[in-house]
Design an enzyme around this catalytic site. Structure first.
Site, PDB file in Angstrom:
ATOM      1  N   THR A   1      -2.598  -0.486 -13.862  1.00  0.00           N
ATOM      2  CA  THR A   1      -2.800  -0.660 -15.300  1.00  0.00           C
ATOM      3  C   THR A   1      -3.982   0.192 -15.740  1.00  0.00           C
ATOM      4  OG1 THR A   1      -3.540  -2.127 -17.080  1.00  0.00           O
ATOM      5  CG2 THR A   1      -4.112  -2.821 -14.869  1.00  0.00           C
TER       6      THR A   1
ATOM      7  N   ASP B   1      -5.812  -0.739 -17.950  1.00  0.00           N
ATOM      8  CA  ASP B   1      -6.838  -1.689 -18.416  1.00  0.00           C
ATOM      9  C   ASP B   1      -7.853  -2.050 -17.323  1.00  0.00           C
ATOM     10  OD1 ASP B   1      -5.229  -1.690 -20.649  1.00  0.00           O
ATOM     11  OD2 ASP B   1      -4.252  -3.598 -20.171  1.00  0.00           O
TER      12      ASP B   1
END
Ligand code: F6P
Length: 385
Positions: free
Chosen positions: A141, A143
């Site tokens: 990810t 993130d």
């Protein structure tokens, strides 16, 4: 269909990110060398169920994909498999779907399934595991918000893109003596904003992890002007709550089982600064540019190690585990552990401290305190010496 050789399956779920193809390539190459056949399920978990869809993978198919963004297998963060709704709230996947997926795995002779995904996709992998399907996880990810791993691949590439954007905004902001607000992704973790903000010479960084006020942001701009710096770069994480406490949502999703779509804080911050200070302010939303394109060398390296290690886990029969990076080594941890807690920025961590030492503001009261001694009675009068 049953194959002569044992087969390893791989799928990529959730939002894409740079480095997915590097995992597919590494897993394929190392699995073939260990004597496995490899198939890639298409469109994430959807490929496991009616209509079952997959493609054979070998060294020829994966020959040129190391540098390619996206995923040759396709991905999906919506559809019939959804294991998380809201923030971390678990949903039981339809048992009929789990049974179908198990049938597919059995019929294709898949002895191990590599599920490459973020928190949502690994939460699905955990349910497949609990249903008896032999899975291993690979965390991905932009993130960087998964517990159990120091870094996910995709993050470094997203930070590189956001840093490049800040470099470009820097020159135009300086020319026009403007305040520029860059909104970056990251959901409820401020990793991208923090790392790009520091690497790109940002002046104010707004994070989900540090409550901030417009007064403090505006004060930082005025302080810079008092020092003769007539432009300011503000980096706003999409998940940074507004001073009133609310998240800024984009358009809501028609599928209520999906996580809320964040976005829009950049414009709000820009408008408020313009209103309060009467300055020329512009906002830029970097959006999915952070998810596309060629992975950085670091992400290719991490993704390659993850792919090879995932095959090793299957070969050793260590199912229900996800690979993870615990510097300097690649290790493994239970998938359940990786999804239990999101990894977020430590407001007292060294990166935040270093930023404060340089005078970067986070929009909180500590902006005006000694970066090392804080705002207590022993601090140097509330200012940075
Ligand atoms: O989780 C990755 C991410 O890019 C987040 O940073 C962002 O909030 C979200 O996905 C965007 O999702 P979508 O591609 O569905 O708009």
């Amino acid at each position: 269909m049953s194959s002569r050789k044992p087969t390893i399956g791989i799928l990529t779920g959730g939002g894409d990110c740079p480095g997915l193809n590097a995992v597919i390539r590494a897993a394929t190459k190392s699995a073939v060398r260990l004597g496995y056949e490899v198939i890639g399920f298409l469109r994430g978990y959807e490929g496991l169920v009616d209509p079952v869809s997959y493609m054979p993978l070998d060294a020829r198919v994966t020959a040129d994909i190391l540098l390619k963004g996206g995923t040759i297998l396709g991905s999906s963060n919506k559809g019939r498999f959804t294991a998380l709704v809201g923030e971390g709230e678990r949903v039981q996947i339809d048992p009929g779907l789990l049974a179908q997926a198990a049938d597919t795995i059995r019929q294709l002779g898949v002895v191990g399934l590599i599920c490459v995904g973020g928190d949502g996709s690994l939460a699905i992998a955990q349910q497949l595991h609990e249903h008896g399907i032999p899975v291993v996880g690979v965390p991905k990810t932009i993130d960087n918000d998964l517990g159990a791993t120091a870094f996910t691949f995709g993050f470094d590439s997203a930070v590189a893109t956001a840093t490049d954007a800040l470099d470009r905004l820097h020159t135009t902001a300086a020319s026009h003596e403007r305040v520029m607000v860059l909104e970056v992704m990251g959901r409820h973790a401020g990793w991208i904003a923090l790392h790009a903000g520091i690497a790109g010479g940002g002046d104010v960084i707004l994070l989900p992890e540090i409550p901030w006020t417009f007064e403090n942001v505006c004060q930082k701009i005025l302080d810079r002007e008092a020092e003769g710096k007539r432009f300011t770069l503000v980096v706003a994480a999409e998940g940074a709550c507004l001073p009133g406490g609310g998240l800024v949502h984009g358009t809501s999703s028609p599928d209520e089982r999906r996580q809320v779509r964040l976005g829009g804080i950049g414009d709000i911050v820009a408008d408020e600064i313009a209103k309060r200070l009467g300055r020329d302010v512009r906002a830029v939303v970097l959006g999915h540019l952070q998810r596309g394109g060629t992975p950085t060398a670091f992400d290719r390296m991490l993704a390659t190690e993850f792919g090879a290690h995932a095959v090793r886990l299957i070969h050793d029969g260590r199912f229900g585990q996800t690979v993870c990076y615990r510097p300097p080594e690649i290790e493994s941890a239970p998938i359940a552990e990786a999804i239990r807690q999101l990894s977020t920025v430590n407001p007292r961590g060294s990166a935040v401290q270093a930023a404060r030492a340089l005078g970067i503001g986070f929009g909180d009261d500590a902006d005006r305190c000694d970066p090392f001694r804080g705002c207590g009675p022993d601090a140097n009068g509330g200012g940075i010496a």
